[in-house]
Design an enzyme around this catalytic site. Structure first.
Site, mmCIF file in Angstrom:
data_model
loop_
_atom_site.group_PDB
_atom_site.id
_atom_site.type_symbol
_atom_site.label_atom_id
_atom_site.label_comp_id
_atom_site.label_asym_id
_atom_site.label_seq_id
_atom_site.Cartn_x
_atom_site.Cartn_y
_atom_site.Cartn_z
ATOM 1 N N CYS A 108 -2.376 3.449 -6.317
ATOM 2 C CA CYS A 108 -3.709 3.457 -6.917
ATOM 3 C C CYS A 108 -4.496 4.639 -6.342
ATOM 4 O O CYS A 108 -4.085 5.241 -5.344
ATOM 5 C CB CYS A 108 -4.427 2.137 -6.628
ATOM 6 S SG CYS A 108 -4.978 1.953 -4.912
ATOM 7 N N CYS A 156 -5.212 4.382 -2.501
ATOM 8 C CA CYS A 156 -4.056 4.636 -1.634
ATOM 9 C C CYS A 156 -3.654 6.106 -1.666
ATOM 10 O O CYS A 156 -3.282 6.671 -0.636
ATOM 11 C CB CYS A 156 -2.893 3.739 -2.033
ATOM 12 S SG CYS A 156 -3.231 2.001 -1.658
ATOM 13 N N HIS A 185 -3.840 -3.062 0.964
ATOM 14 C CA HIS A 185 -2.685 -2.648 0.177
ATOM 15 C C HIS A 185 -1.536 -2.270 1.104
ATOM 16 O O HIS A 185 -1.752 -1.889 2.265
ATOM 17 C CB HIS A 185 -3.028 -1.428 -0.684
ATOM 18 C CG HIS A 185 -3.938 -1.721 -1.826
ATOM 19 N ND1 HIS A 185 -3.967 -0.948 -2.954
ATOM 20 C CD2 HIS A 185 -4.857 -2.700 -2.028
ATOM 21 C CE1 HIS A 185 -4.854 -1.426 -3.806
ATOM 22 N NE2 HIS A 185 -5.415 -2.490 -3.257
ATOM 23 N N GLU A 209 0.374 0.359 1.128
ATOM 24 C CA GLU A 209 0.323 1.752 1.581
ATOM 25 C C GLU A 209 -0.654 1.940 2.733
ATOM 26 O O GLU A 209 -0.369 2.638 3.700
ATOM 27 C CB GLU A 209 -0.088 2.686 0.434
ATOM 28 C CG GLU A 209 0.829 2.645 -0.762
ATOM 29 C CD GLU A 209 0.351 1.698 -1.858
ATOM 30 O OE1 GLU A 209 0.045 0.518 -1.560
ATOM 31 O OE2 GLU A 209 0.305 2.131 -3.023
#
Length: 156
Positions: free
Chosen positions: A83, A86, A53, A55
């Site tokens: 999410c 993260c 991801h 992040e």
């Protein structure tokens, strides 16, 4: 306010990089001392990793740059509400504050609950809706293209 816009625009540019690579267009930047120290964008398809991801990429780069897994003087700007994975990484890194653009419409993020839960002896300030329309537009354009093409993303 001006800095928030500047840093979120940088995250949007990262999201557009993901878009060019055929990834879900989410971008993130980590800011420390008023300067961007790392950037990230989604790379799940390219890397075939569930954890790739935006992040996570930005946090990992920031930790390496600052030579510490704790980066409490930093803030992170991300184009979509984080999410739980993260948010967990942000809490573990002891990040001071997360700013996000678009809200996760499916209600899966639990951002406020996790950020204030003190799960790892740390809480995180949260501010959502920064450049919300622009951030949401990048994502909705991507998914509209997916639907139009029958499930395949084409870079037109």
């Amino acid at each position: 306010m001006e800095d928030k816009i500047k840093f979120m625009k940088a995250a949007v540019r990262c999201a557009k990089t993901a878009l060019k690579e055929g990834e879900v267009p989410i971008g993130a930047v980590v800011v420390c001392g008023g300067k961007i120290i790392s950037r990230g964008h989604n790379r799940r398809t390219k890397k075939q990793l569930a954890t790739a991801h935006a992040e996570i990429e930005a946090i990992e780069k920031a930790c390496k740059k600052l030579n510490s897994w704790r980066i409490p003087e930093c803030e992170i700007y991300v184009t979509l509400e984080p999410c739980p994975m993260c948010l967990g990484a942000m809490l573990n890194a002891r990040i001071k504050k997360v700013y996000f653009g678009a809200y996760e419409g499916k209600g899966r993020s639990m951002t406020e609950q996790l950020a204030s839960s003190n799960l790892v002896n740390h809480t995180l300030e949260v501010e959502g809706g920064v450049l919300e329309e622009e951030c949401a537009g990048v994502l909705s354009g991507f998914f509209a293209e997916i639907r139009k093409s029958g499930g395949k993303f084409s870079q037109t």
